[in-house]
Design a protein around this motif. Structure first.
Motif, PDB file in Angstrom:
ATOM      1  N   PHE A   6       0.810  -1.218   0.000  1.00  0.00           N
ATOM      2  CA  PHE A   6       0.000   0.000   0.000  1.00  0.00           C
ATOM      3  C   PHE A   6       0.846   1.273   0.000  1.00  0.00           C
ATOM      4  O   PHE A   6       0.858   2.022  -0.971  1.00  0.00           O
ATOM      5  CB  PHE A   6      -0.953  -0.018   1.199  1.00  0.00           C
ATOM      6  CG  PHE A   6      -1.691   1.269   1.432  1.00  0.00           C
ATOM      7  CD1 PHE A   6      -2.561   1.777   0.466  1.00  0.00           C
ATOM      8  CD2 PHE A   6      -1.518   1.984   2.600  1.00  0.00           C
ATOM      9  CE1 PHE A   6      -3.249   2.964   0.675  1.00  0.00           C
ATOM     10  CE2 PHE A   6      -2.203   3.173   2.815  1.00  0.00           C
ATOM     11  CZ  PHE A   6      -3.064   3.659   1.857  1.00  0.00           C
ATOM     12  N   CYS A   7       1.549   1.547   1.093  1.00  0.00           N
ATOM     13  CA  CYS A   7       2.196   2.853   1.230  1.00  0.00           C
ATOM     14  C   CYS A   7       3.497   2.753   2.021  1.00  0.00           C
ATOM     15  O   CYS A   7       3.572   2.040   3.028  1.00  0.00           O
ATOM     16  CB  CYS A   7       1.226   3.808   1.935  1.00  0.00           C
ATOM     17  SG  CYS A   7       1.786   5.520   2.045  1.00  0.00           S
ATOM     18  N   SER A   8       4.473   3.501   1.575  1.00  0.00           N
ATOM     19  CA  SER A   8       5.764   3.580   2.263  1.00  0.00           C
ATOM     20  C   SER A   8       5.934   4.969   2.872  1.00  0.00           C
ATOM     21  O   SER A   8       5.294   5.935   2.454  1.00  0.00           O
ATOM     22  CB  SER A   8       6.894   3.307   1.279  1.00  0.00           C
ATOM     23  OG  SER A   8       6.845   4.256   0.226  1.00  0.00           O
ATOM     24  N   PHE A   9       6.826   5.028   3.838  1.00  0.00           N
ATOM     25  CA  PHE A   9       7.130   6.282   4.544  1.00  0.00           C
ATOM     26  C   PHE A   9       8.562   6.178   5.017  1.00  0.00           C
ATOM     27  O   PHE A   9       8.909   5.246   5.742  1.00  0.00           O
ATOM     28  CB  PHE A   9       6.162   6.430   5.714  1.00  0.00           C
ATOM     29  CG  PHE A   9       6.361   7.644   6.573  1.00  0.00           C
ATOM     30  CD1 PHE A   9       6.413   8.909   6.025  1.00  0.00           C
ATOM     31  CD2 PHE A   9       6.454   7.517   7.946  1.00  0.00           C
ATOM     32  CE1 PHE A   9       6.564  10.032   6.824  1.00  0.00           C
ATOM     33  CE2 PHE A   9       6.603   8.625   8.756  1.00  0.00           C
ATOM     34  CZ  PHE A   9       6.649   9.881   8.203  1.00  0.00           C
ATOM     35  N   TYR A  56      13.427   0.562  -3.466  1.00  0.00           N
ATOM     36  CA  TYR A  56      12.503   0.164  -2.409  1.00  0.00           C
ATOM     37  C   TYR A  56      11.082   0.660  -2.699  1.00  0.00           C
ATOM     38  O   TYR A  56      10.113  -0.088  -2.566  1.00  0.00           O
ATOM     39  CB  TYR A  56      13.015   0.711  -1.072  1.00  0.00           C
ATOM     40  CG  TYR A  56      12.022   0.734   0.049  1.00  0.00           C
ATOM     41  CD1 TYR A  56      11.681  -0.426   0.726  1.00  0.00           C
ATOM     42  CD2 TYR A  56      11.426   1.931   0.441  1.00  0.00           C
ATOM     43  CE1 TYR A  56      10.768  -0.398   1.771  1.00  0.00           C
ATOM     44  CE2 TYR A  56      10.511   1.965   1.484  1.00  0.00           C
ATOM     45  CZ  TYR A  56      10.188   0.794   2.139  1.00  0.00           C
ATOM     46  OH  TYR A  56       9.284   0.823   3.167  1.00  0.00           O
ATOM     47  N   LEU A  57      10.967   1.916  -3.126  1.00  0.00           N
ATOM     48  CA  LEU A  57       9.646   2.508  -3.373  1.00  0.00           C
ATOM     49  C   LEU A  57       8.897   1.834  -4.508  1.00  0.00           C
ATOM     50  O   LEU A  57       7.672   1.911  -4.585  1.00  0.00           O
ATOM     51  CB  LEU A  57       9.790   4.005  -3.670  1.00  0.00           C
ATOM     52  CG  LEU A  57      10.245   4.895  -2.518  1.00  0.00           C
ATOM     53  CD1 LEU A  57      10.382   6.337  -2.986  1.00  0.00           C
ATOM     54  CD2 LEU A  57       9.307   4.796  -1.335  1.00  0.00           C
ATOM     55  N   SER A  85      10.108   6.802  -8.762  1.00  0.00           N
ATOM     56  CA  SER A  85       9.915   5.379  -8.495  1.00  0.00           C
ATOM     57  C   SER A  85       8.556   4.860  -8.959  1.00  0.00           C
ATOM     58  O   SER A  85       8.294   3.667  -8.863  1.00  0.00           O
ATOM     59  CB  SER A  85      10.086   5.114  -6.999  1.00  0.00           C
ATOM     60  OG  SER A  85      11.379   5.487  -6.592  1.00  0.00           O
ATOM     61  N   GLY A  86       7.703   5.755  -9.427  1.00  0.00           N
ATOM     62  CA  GLY A  86       6.400   5.345  -9.926  1.00  0.00           C
ATOM     63  C   GLY A  86       5.301   5.300  -8.885  1.00  0.00           C
ATOM     64  O   GLY A  86       4.194   4.843  -9.178  1.00  0.00           O
ATOM     65  N   CYS A  87       5.591   5.723  -7.673  1.00  0.00           N
ATOM     66  CA  CYS A  87       4.559   5.776  -6.622  1.00  0.00           C
ATOM     67  C   CYS A  87       3.691   7.014  -6.817  1.00  0.00           C
ATOM     68  O   CYS A  87       4.120   7.998  -7.408  1.00  0.00           O
ATOM     69  CB  CYS A  87       5.196   5.921  -5.241  1.00  0.00           C
ATOM     70  SG  CYS A  87       6.191   4.551  -4.701  1.00  0.00           S
ATOM     71  N   ILE A  88       2.498   6.947  -6.267  1.00  0.00           N
ATOM     72  CA  ILE A  88       1.670   8.140  -6.194  1.00  0.00           C
ATOM     73  C   ILE A  88       2.050   8.853  -4.901  1.00  0.00           C
ATOM     74  O   ILE A  88       1.930   8.278  -3.820  1.00  0.00           O
ATOM     75  CB  ILE A  88       0.173   7.790  -6.182  1.00  0.00           C
ATOM     76  CG1 ILE A  88      -0.225   7.065  -7.465  1.00  0.00           C
ATOM     77  CG2 ILE A  88      -0.664   9.058  -5.980  1.00  0.00           C
ATOM     78  CD1 ILE A  88      -1.644   6.500  -7.437  1.00  0.00           C
ATOM     79  N   PRO A  89       2.523  10.086  -4.985  1.00  0.00           N
ATOM     80  CA  PRO A  89       2.901  10.811  -3.775  1.00  0.00           C
ATOM     81  C   PRO A  89       1.678  11.241  -2.963  1.00  0.00           C
ATOM     82  O   PRO A  89       0.675  11.673  -3.519  1.00  0.00           O
ATOM     83  CB  PRO A  89       3.629  12.054  -4.293  1.00  0.00           C
ATOM     84  CG  PRO A  89       3.895  11.813  -5.735  1.00  0.00           C
ATOM     85  CD  PRO A  89       2.866  10.837  -6.199  1.00  0.00           C
TER      86      PRO A  89
END
Length: 169
Positions: A6-9, A56-57, A85-89
């Protein structure tokens, strides 16, 4: 690449308490993996990815990327790492108006401390649970149409200023 999480931080600290509030709220939607020194609940960044944050992201749909503080024009690498990294910020900082000439704000989620953020949480949940909608969201351009020209102009001006400084010494 499959984004199964789901989400990284990733952050080291929380001087003013803003990041913990955001983390706690987003963590109610689904699990947020925190691999930084602050609120650490995961160690994959170090053990599996040898501290390569961008690699990692790539395993995450979203990246929680709040700034240290909220000052207009203060934008760090965090949002750009997520985009690269292709994540949605999921962003907070810079008056929630980071680099408006460069970033497509429709491709970014913004956390607002002055709101209940219910629409944000609903959108995150919907995209997390619906692969087709997630893919549609991620296929939009993350950058503004002429962003490369603006960035080139920034570097040209910086180069000019640095040459003046070096030549005056």
């Amino acid at each position: 690449k499959s984004r199964s999480k789901f989400c990284s931080f990733v952050c080291r600290n929380d001087y003013f308490g803003d990041r913990e509030k955001i983390f706690s709220k987003i963590n109610q939607v689904d699990r947020v993996d925190s691999d930084g020194m602050f609120l650490k609940n995961n160690d994959d960044l170090k053990t599996k990815f040898k501290d390569n944050k961008r690699e990692y992201l790539k395993g995450y749909k979203f990246n929680l990327c709040p700034e240290n503080s909220d000052y207009s024009g203060y934008v760090t690498e965090k949002i750009f790492d997520a985009i690269h990294s292709g994540c949605i910020p999921i962003y907070w900082g810079s008056g929630n108006n980071p680099e408006p000439d460069i970033l497509n704000h429709n491709a970014i989620f913004f956390f607002d401390h002055n709101s209940d953020n219910s629409s944000l949480f609903n959108e995150l949940k919907t995209l997390n649970e619906n692969p087709r909608l997630y893919k549609e969201f991620t296929t939009q351009n993350r950058l503004q149409k002429n962003s490369q020209d603006i960035i080139y102009e920034y570097f040209t001006k910086l180069d000019c200023k640095l040459r003046k400084i070096v030549n005056s010494v």
